[in-house]
Design a protein around this motif. Structure first.
Motif, short mmCIF file in Angstrom:
data_model
loop_
_atom_site.label_atom_id
_atom_site.label_comp_id
_atom_site.label_asym_id
_atom_site.label_seq_id
_atom_site.Cartn_x
_atom_site.Cartn_y
_atom_site.Cartn_z
N ALA A 35 0.82 -1.22 0.00
CA ALA A 35 0.00 0.00 0.00
C ALA A 35 0.84 1.27 0.00
CB ALA A 35 -0.90 0.00 1.23
N ASP A 36 0.37 2.24 -0.76
CA ASP A 36 1.00 3.55 -0.86
C ASP A 36 0.59 4.40 0.35
OD1 ASP A 36 1.66 6.22 -1.47
OD2 ASP A 36 1.24 5.94 -3.61
N ILE A 37 1.58 4.87 1.11
CA ILE A 37 1.30 5.71 2.29
C ILE A 37 1.77 7.14 2.07
CG2 ILE A 37 1.38 3.78 3.92
CD1 ILE A 37 4.30 4.98 4.62
N SER A 38 2.15 7.50 0.85
CA SER A 38 2.81 8.77 0.58
C SER A 38 1.97 9.99 0.97
CB SER A 38 3.24 8.88 -0.88
OG SER A 38 2.13 8.82 -1.74
N ARG A 39 0.66 9.86 1.02
CA ARG A 39 -0.13 11.03 1.43
C ARG A 39 -0.10 11.23 2.94
NH1 ARG A 39 -6.48 9.26 0.91
NH2 ARG A 39 -6.90 10.65 2.63
N PHE A 40 0.40 10.24 3.66
CA PHE A 40 0.50 10.33 5.12
C PHE A 40 1.94 10.48 5.61
CE2 PHE A 40 -3.36 7.90 4.27
CZ PHE A 40 -4.29 8.69 4.93
N SER A 41 2.90 9.93 4.86
CA SER A 41 4.28 9.92 5.32
C SER A 41 5.21 9.61 4.15
CB SER A 41 4.45 8.83 6.39
OG SER A 41 5.80 8.72 6.79
N ASN A 42 6.46 10.06 4.27
CA ASN A 42 7.47 9.67 3.29
C ASN A 42 8.56 8.85 3.97
OD1 ASN A 42 8.82 11.58 4.77
ND2 ASN A 42 9.47 12.82 3.03
N ASP A 43 8.17 8.22 5.07
CA ASP A 43 9.10 7.39 5.85
C ASP A 43 8.37 6.12 6.29
OD1 ASP A 43 10.77 6.19 7.74
OD2 ASP A 43 11.25 8.07 8.76
N SER A 44 8.46 5.08 5.47
CA SER A 44 7.70 3.86 5.75
C SER A 44 8.15 3.17 7.04
CB SER A 44 7.78 2.89 4.57
OG SER A 44 9.11 2.46 4.32
N VAL A 45 9.40 3.35 7.42
CA VAL A 45 9.88 2.74 8.67
C VAL A 45 9.17 3.38 9.85
CG1 VAL A 45 11.88 2.37 10.16
CG2 VAL A 45 12.10 2.04 7.69
N ASP A 46 9.16 4.70 9.88
CA ASP A 46 8.49 5.43 10.96
C ASP A 46 6.99 5.16 10.95
OD1 ASP A 46 8.42 7.56 13.10
OD2 ASP A 46 7.13 8.50 11.59
N PHE A 47 6.39 5.16 9.77
CA PHE A 47 4.95 4.91 9.65
C PHE A 47 4.59 3.54 10.20
CE2 PHE A 47 1.04 3.65 7.53
CZ PHE A 47 0.28 4.81 7.52
N ALA A 48 5.35 2.51 9.81
CA ALA A 48 5.09 1.15 10.29
C ALA A 48 5.28 1.05 11.80
CB ALA A 48 5.99 0.15 9.57
N LYS A 49 6.30 1.74 12.31
CA LYS A 49 6.56 1.73 13.75
C LYS A 49 5.40 2.38 14.51
CE LYS A 49 9.83 3.42 17.17
NZ LYS A 49 10.97 4.30 17.44
N ARG A 50 4.95 3.54 14.04
CA ARG A 50 3.83 4.22 14.71
C ARG A 50 2.53 3.44 14.56
NH1 ARG A 50 2.32 8.89 12.74
NH2 ARG A 50 3.45 8.74 10.79
N LEU A 51 2.32 2.82 13.40
CA LEU A 51 1.13 2.01 13.18
C LEU A 51 1.08 0.87 14.21
CD1 LEU A 51 -1.37 1.40 11.37
CD2 LEU A 51 0.16 0.05 9.94
N LEU A 52 2.22 0.26 14.45
CA LEU A 52 2.28 -0.83 15.43
C LEU A 52 2.07 -0.30 16.85
CD1 LEU A 52 2.77 -3.80 16.12
CD2 LEU A 52 5.22 -3.30 16.13
N GLU A 53 2.80 0.75 17.21
CA GLU A 53 2.73 1.28 18.58
C GLU A 53 1.39 1.92 18.92
OE1 GLU A 53 6.05 3.97 18.77
OE2 GLU A 53 7.50 2.34 19.02
N GLU A 54 0.81 2.64 17.97
CA GLU A 54 -0.39 3.42 18.25
C GLU A 54 -1.69 2.74 17.86
OE1 GLU A 54 0.38 7.24 16.43
OE2 GLU A 54 2.34 7.38 17.43
N ALA A 55 -1.67 1.96 16.78
CA ALA A 55 -2.90 1.29 16.33
C ALA A 55 -2.86 -0.21 16.57
CB ALA A 55 -3.14 1.57 14.84
N HIS A 56 -1.68 -0.72 16.94
CA HIS A 56 -1.50 -2.15 17.21
C HIS A 56 -1.76 -3.01 15.97
CE1 HIS A 56 -1.06 -0.89 21.31
NE2 HIS A 56 -2.23 -0.28 21.24
N VAL A 57 -1.28 -2.50 14.82
CA VAL A 57 -1.36 -3.24 13.56
C VAL A 57 0.06 -3.33 13.02
CG1 VAL A 57 -2.22 -3.22 11.18
CG2 VAL A 57 -3.70 -2.44 13.04
N ALA A 58 0.50 -4.54 12.72
CA ALA A 58 1.85 -4.76 12.19
C ALA A 58 1.85 -4.68 10.67
CB ALA A 58 2.37 -6.12 12.64
N ALA A 59 2.86 -4.02 10.14
CA ALA A 59 3.08 -3.93 8.70
C ALA A 59 4.58 -3.85 8.48
CB ALA A 59 2.38 -2.71 8.12
#
Length: 98
Positions: A35-59
């Motif tokens: 999935a393209d996350i470019s409208r939310f972030s240009n750092d997939s590592v940070d996005f995936a980390k925050r998604l896991l920590e804040e939403a509890h979804v792993a990617a």
């Protein structure tokens, strides 16, 4: 044992656009969605980390697959249960809309 990949793929391809992730590569084969996350972030590592920590979804960050353009993508695995896919889509939607 049928894993329900087709059902899980449908849950993600129909649910993620409603959650805010409306661009992804065609899903054919395997059990992953890129999935393209470019409208939310240009750092997939940070996005995936925050998604896991804040939403509890792993990617998985896209840079693990493409060091040049992967910063704009994350990869979701849909090998779990349909209930897990529904819960993940719901959590992603709440997280992106806050």
């Amino acid at each position: 044992v049928k894993h329900g990949y087709e059902e899980n793929r449908k849950i993600l391809t129909e649910g993620l656009p409603k959650a805010g992730l409306d661009k992804f590569f065609p899903v054919d084969g395997a059990f992953y969605l890129y999935a393209d996350i470019s409208r939310f972030s240009n750092d997939s590592v940070d996005f995936a980390k925050r998604l896991l920590e804040e939403a509890h979804v792993a990617a998985t960050p896209g840079v693990d697959f493409d060091p040049v353009h992967g910063k704009d993508f994350i990869r979701f695995c849909y090998a779990g249960s349909a209930a897990e896919m529904c819960e993940a889509v719901e959590r992603i939607g709440r997280w992106l809309k806050r």
